[in-house]
Scaffold this motif. Structure first.
Motif, PDB file in Angstrom:
ATOM      1  N   ILE A 149       0.852  -1.181   0.000  1.00 51.55           N
ATOM      2  CA  ILE A 149       0.000   0.000   0.000  1.00 51.55           C
ATOM      3  C   ILE A 149       0.892   1.237   0.000  1.00 51.55           C
ATOM      4  CG2 ILE A 149      -1.759   1.296   1.254  1.00 51.55           C
ATOM      5  CD1 ILE A 149      -2.726  -1.372   2.416  1.00 51.55           C
ATOM      6  N   LEU A 150       0.747   2.060  -1.024  1.00 51.45           N
ATOM      7  CA  LEU A 150       1.490   3.312  -1.135  1.00 51.45           C
ATOM      8  C   LEU A 150       0.509   4.449  -0.893  1.00 51.45           C
ATOM      9  CD1 LEU A 150       3.583   2.548  -4.366  1.00 51.45           C
ATOM     10  CD2 LEU A 150       4.260   2.217  -1.992  1.00 51.45           C
ATOM     11  N   ASP A 151       0.546   5.028   0.304  1.00 52.56           N
ATOM     12  CA  ASP A 151      -0.411   6.071   0.686  1.00 52.56           C
ATOM     13  C   ASP A 151       0.192   7.444   0.411  1.00 52.56           C
ATOM     14  OD1 ASP A 151      -2.475   7.555   1.695  1.00 52.56           O
ATOM     15  OD2 ASP A 151      -1.979   7.175   3.799  1.00 52.56           O
ATOM     16  N   GLU A 152      -0.087   7.990  -0.759  1.00 52.90           N
ATOM     17  CA  GLU A 152       0.482   9.273  -1.188  1.00 52.90           C
ATOM     18  C   GLU A 152       2.008   9.243  -1.061  1.00 52.90           C
ATOM     19  OE1 GLU A 152      -1.095  11.536  -2.648  1.00 52.90           O
ATOM     20  OE2 GLU A 152      -3.180  11.550  -1.995  1.00 52.90           O
ATOM     21  N   ALA A 153       2.589   8.089  -1.309  1.00 52.88           N
ATOM     22  CA  ALA A 153       4.024   7.908  -1.079  1.00 52.88           C
ATOM     23  C   ALA A 153       4.884   8.693  -2.054  1.00 52.88           C
ATOM     24  CB  ALA A 153       4.383   6.424  -1.170  1.00 52.88           C
ATOM     25  N   THR A 154       4.304   9.166  -3.152  1.00 49.70           N
ATOM     26  CA  THR A 154       5.075   9.947  -4.115  1.00 49.70           C
ATOM     27  C   THR A 154       4.741  11.439  -4.062  1.00 49.70           C
ATOM     28  OG1 THR A 154       3.457   9.632  -5.905  1.00 49.70           O
ATOM     29  CG2 THR A 154       5.185   7.963  -5.672  1.00 49.70           C
ATOM     30  N   ALA A 155       3.895  11.836  -3.123  1.00 48.45           N
ATOM     31  CA  ALA A 155       3.392  13.215  -3.112  1.00 48.45           C
ATOM     32  C   ALA A 155       4.489  14.244  -2.864  1.00 48.45           C
ATOM     33  CB  ALA A 155       2.296  13.362  -2.054  1.00 48.45           C
ATOM     34  N   MET A 156       5.513  13.884  -2.075  1.00 54.35           N
ATOM     35  CA  MET A 156       6.558  14.833  -1.723  1.00 54.35           C
ATOM     36  C   MET A 156       7.791  14.699  -2.609  1.00 54.35           C
ATOM     37  SD  MET A 156       6.319  14.383   2.430  1.00 54.35           S
ATOM     38  CE  MET A 156       7.618  15.573   2.738  1.00 54.35           C
ATOM     39  N   LEU A 157       7.695  13.904  -3.668  1.00 51.95           N
ATOM     40  CA  LEU A 157       8.875  13.553  -4.444  1.00 51.95           C
ATOM     41  C   LEU A 157       8.900  14.261  -5.801  1.00 51.95           C
ATOM     42  CD1 LEU A 157       8.866   9.731  -3.730  1.00 51.95           C
ATOM     43  CD2 LEU A 157       9.876  11.567  -2.373  1.00 51.95           C
ATOM     44  N   ASP A 158      10.106  14.409  -6.328  1.00 53.36           N
ATOM     45  CA  ASP A 158      10.220  14.963  -7.669  1.00 53.36           C
ATOM     46  C   ASP A 158       9.868  13.893  -8.699  1.00 53.36           C
ATOM     47  OD1 ASP A 158      12.498  13.305  -8.030  1.00 53.36           O
ATOM     48  OD2 ASP A 158      13.843  14.892  -7.354  1.00 53.36           O
ATOM     49  N   ALA A 159       9.775  14.312  -9.948  1.00 59.71           N
ATOM     50  CA  ALA A 159       9.318  13.404 -11.004  1.00 59.71           C
ATOM     51  C   ALA A 159      10.266  12.224 -11.187  1.00 59.71           C
ATOM     52  CB  ALA A 159       9.176  14.170 -12.316  1.00 59.71           C
ATOM     53  N   ALA A 160      11.582  12.469 -11.063  1.00 58.61           N
ATOM     54  CA  ALA A 160      12.553  11.391 -11.269  1.00 58.61           C
ATOM     55  C   ALA A 160      12.433  10.327 -10.190  1.00 58.61           C
ATOM     56  CB  ALA A 160      13.971  11.958 -11.296  1.00 58.61           C
ATOM     57  N   THR A 161      12.272  10.759  -8.930  1.00 58.20           N
ATOM     58  CA  THR A 161      12.148   9.801  -7.838  1.00 58.20           C
ATOM     59  C   THR A 161      10.832   9.051  -7.933  1.00 58.20           C
ATOM     60  OG1 THR A 161      13.489  11.233  -6.425  1.00 58.20           O
ATOM     61  CG2 THR A 161      12.212   9.520  -5.338  1.00 58.20           C
ATOM     62  N   THR A 162       9.768   9.749  -8.290  1.00 56.80           N
ATOM     63  CA  THR A 162       8.475   9.093  -8.492  1.00 56.80           C
ATOM     64  C   THR A 162       8.588   8.015  -9.566  1.00 56.80           C
ATOM     65  OG1 THR A 162       7.208  11.040  -7.808  1.00 56.80           O
ATOM     66  CG2 THR A 162       6.089   9.437  -9.216  1.00 56.80           C
ATOM     67  N   ALA A 163       9.248   8.331 -10.660  1.00 55.94           N
ATOM     68  CA  ALA A 163       9.408   7.364 -11.748  1.00 55.94           C
ATOM     69  C   ALA A 163      10.199   6.148 -11.290  1.00 55.94           C
ATOM     70  CB  ALA A 163      10.101   8.028 -12.941  1.00 55.94           C
ATOM     71  N   THR A 164      11.232   6.376 -10.470  1.00 63.15           N
ATOM     72  CA  THR A 164      12.035   5.259  -9.963  1.00 63.15           C
ATOM     73  C   THR A 164      11.191   4.324  -9.108  1.00 63.15           C
ATOM     74  OG1 THR A 164      14.083   6.546  -9.978  1.00 63.15           O
ATOM     75  CG2 THR A 164      14.009   4.641  -8.508  1.00 63.15           C
ATOM     76  N   ILE A 165      10.389   4.901  -8.225  1.00 58.71           N
ATOM     77  CA  ILE A 165       9.560   4.093  -7.328  1.00 58.71           C
ATOM     78  C   ILE A 165       8.511   3.303  -8.113  1.00 58.71           C
ATOM     79  CG2 ILE A 165       7.768   4.277  -5.547  1.00 58.71           C
ATOM     80  CD1 ILE A 165       9.494   6.366  -4.178  1.00 58.71           C
ATOM     81  N   ILE A 166       7.853   3.959  -9.048  1.00 59.71           N
ATOM     82  CA  ILE A 166       6.824   3.275  -9.830  1.00 59.71           C
ATOM     83  C   ILE A 166       7.440   2.172 -10.686  1.00 59.71           C
ATOM     84  CG2 ILE A 166       5.101   3.543 -11.643  1.00 59.71           C
ATOM     85  CD1 ILE A 166       4.305   4.634  -8.860  1.00 59.71           C
ATOM     86  N   THR A 167       8.589   2.440 -11.279  1.00 55.55           N
ATOM     87  CA  THR A 167       9.259   1.418 -12.085  1.00 55.55           C
ATOM     88  C   THR A 167       9.634   0.219 -11.230  1.00 55.55           C
ATOM     89  OG1 THR A 167      10.125   3.079 -13.619  1.00 55.55           O
ATOM     90  CG2 THR A 167      11.251   0.947 -13.562  1.00 55.55           C
ATOM     91  N   LEU A 168      10.147   0.473 -10.033  1.00 58.43           N
ATOM     92  CA  LEU A 168      10.534  -0.625  -9.148  1.00 58.43           C
ATOM     93  C   LEU A 168       9.321  -1.452  -8.741  1.00 58.43           C
ATOM     94  CD1 LEU A 168      12.736  -2.050  -7.520  1.00 58.43           C
ATOM     95  CD2 LEU A 168      12.286  -0.459  -5.664  1.00 58.43           C
ATOM     96  N   VAL A 169       8.227  -0.785  -8.422  1.00 51.78           N
ATOM     97  CA  VAL A 169       7.008  -1.500  -8.043  1.00 51.78           C
ATOM     98  C   VAL A 169       6.535  -2.390  -9.188  1.00 51.78           C
ATOM     99  CG1 VAL A 169       4.554  -1.169  -7.561  1.00 51.78           C
ATOM    100  CG2 VAL A 169       6.255   0.132  -6.275  1.00 51.78           C
ATOM    101  N   ARG A 170       6.608  -1.877 -10.402  1.00 45.98           N
ATOM    102  CA  ARG A 170       6.155  -2.646 -11.565  1.00 45.98           C
ATOM    103  C   ARG A 170       6.995  -3.902 -11.794  1.00 45.98           C
ATOM    104  NH1 ARG A 170       5.219   1.992 -16.172  1.00 45.98           N
ATOM    105  NH2 ARG A 170       3.021   2.421 -15.786  1.00 45.98           N
ATOM    106  N   THR A 171       8.276  -3.849 -11.410  1.00 45.75           N
ATOM    107  CA  THR A 171       9.132  -5.021 -11.647  1.00 45.75           C
ATOM    108  C   THR A 171       8.790  -6.175 -10.724  1.00 45.75           C
ATOM    109  OG1 THR A 171      10.880  -4.302 -10.105  1.00 45.75           O
ATOM    110  CG2 THR A 171      11.027  -3.529 -12.386  1.00 45.75           C
ATOM    111  N   HIS A 172       8.082  -5.892  -9.631  1.00 50.80           N
ATOM    112  CA  HIS A 172       7.672  -6.945  -8.702  1.00 50.80           C
ATOM    113  C   HIS A 172       6.285  -7.436  -9.134  1.00 50.80           C
ATOM    114  CE1 HIS A 172      11.006  -5.319  -6.435  1.00 50.80           C
ATOM    115  NE2 HIS A 172      10.916  -6.305  -5.573  1.00 50.80           N
ATOM    116  N   HIS A 173       6.276  -8.289 -10.138  1.00 48.61           N
ATOM    117  CA  HIS A 173       5.022  -8.674 -10.776  1.00 48.61           C
ATOM    118  C   HIS A 173       4.094  -9.452  -9.845  1.00 48.61           C
ATOM    119  CE1 HIS A 173       6.648  -7.229 -14.521  1.00 48.61           C
ATOM    120  NE2 HIS A 173       7.687  -8.034 -14.428  1.00 48.61           N
ATOM    121  N   HIS A 174       4.634 -10.027  -8.779  1.00 48.25           N
ATOM    122  CA  HIS A 174       3.803 -10.809  -7.865  1.00 48.25           C
ATOM    123  C   HIS A 174       3.041  -9.920  -6.904  1.00 48.25           C
ATOM    124  CE1 HIS A 174       7.406  -9.854  -5.570  1.00 48.25           C
ATOM    125  NE2 HIS A 174       6.728 -10.100  -4.472  1.00 48.25           N
ATOM    126  N   LEU A 175       3.423  -8.645  -6.790  1.00 40.22           N
ATOM    127  CA  LEU A 175       2.821  -7.762  -5.804  1.00 40.22           C
ATOM    128  C   LEU A 175       1.437  -7.280  -6.234  1.00 40.22           C
ATOM    129  CD1 LEU A 175       5.607  -5.240  -4.643  1.00 40.22           C
ATOM    130  CD2 LEU A 175       4.288  -6.773  -3.170  1.00 40.22           C
TER     131      LEU A 175
END
Length: 212
Positions: A149-175
């Motif tokens: 559960i990501l509760d506004e976890a990207t709200a305080m982040l810049d676009a590059a960091t947001t992209a990194t987090i979303i990309t990492l989440v996507r790589t965990h296909h079982h989640l």
């Protein structure tokens, strides 16, 4: 599957009312809505951090208190969610130390979230919000959850960091991922389904663009 059935929750008065929601492993579901609509309260109920006043939550057929480790949560403010006296290494390994499970390979883990091993000895005051939030994501992933559960976890982040987090989440296909955000364009390109909260209820559900 993470399932909420007719969940009502709140404080003196309900702020979440009769919510039904399902999240399957491998699925990314978005929730959006105005501030105060009940999104965070719902997230805390789904994570087992707060009991509903009515309805029920099940995690693969079990109540949340019997499914410890199956759900991990990353909060909006990384500074409020971390001990300022801990080093980054201690923050990331906190769940493993509490549960007395094997300590993960920190070098590999911190590199996977876009950080460098030289940061492991630093404390939160010496880190940016983006660096600390990436560490919070690494901490969540050490639990090997089935649902994140990501509760506004990207709200305080810049676009590059947001992209990194979303990309990492996507790589965990079982989640199974519940992504709570005000950023509708982010949800549109990330999620399989999107639900909108309004005054404590899930009022609409749209089919988003299929994530790439």
């Amino acid at each position: 599957m993470l399932i909420a059935e007719a969940v009502t929750a709140g404080y003196r008065t309900p702020v979440v009312r009769q919510v039904d929601l399902q999240l399957a492993p491998g699925e990314i579901v978005g929730i959006t809505g105005e501030s105060g609509s009940g999104k965070t309260t719902l997230a805390r109920v789904l994570a087992g951090l707060r009991a509903p006043s009515a309805g029920r939550v099940t995690v693969d057929g079990k109540p949340p208190n019997r499914a410890r480790g199956s759900i991990a949560m990353v909060f909006q403010s990384p500074r409020a969610a971390t001990n300022p006296q801990f080093t980054l290494a201690e923050i990331i390994t906190e769940p493993a130390r509490i549960r007395r499970t094997p300590i993960p390979d920190l070098t590999a883990l911190i590199t996977s979230v876009g950080l460098t091993p030289d940061l492991l000895d630093r404390r939160p005051h010496a880190l940016s919000d983006g660096q600390l939030q990436r560490a919070c994501l690494a901490r969540a992933l050490t639990q090997h959850p089935r649902y994140l559960i990501l509760d506004e976890a990207t709200a305080m982040l810049d676009a590059a960091t947001t992209a990194t987090i979303i990309t990492l989440v996507r790589t965990h296909h079982h989640l199974g991922v519940l992504l709570i955000s005000h950023d509708r364009p982010l949800l549109d390109v990330t999620c399989h389904r999107i639900a909108t909260m309004h005054e404590g209820t899930l009022t609409t559900e749209d089919t988003a663009t299929s994530p790439g």
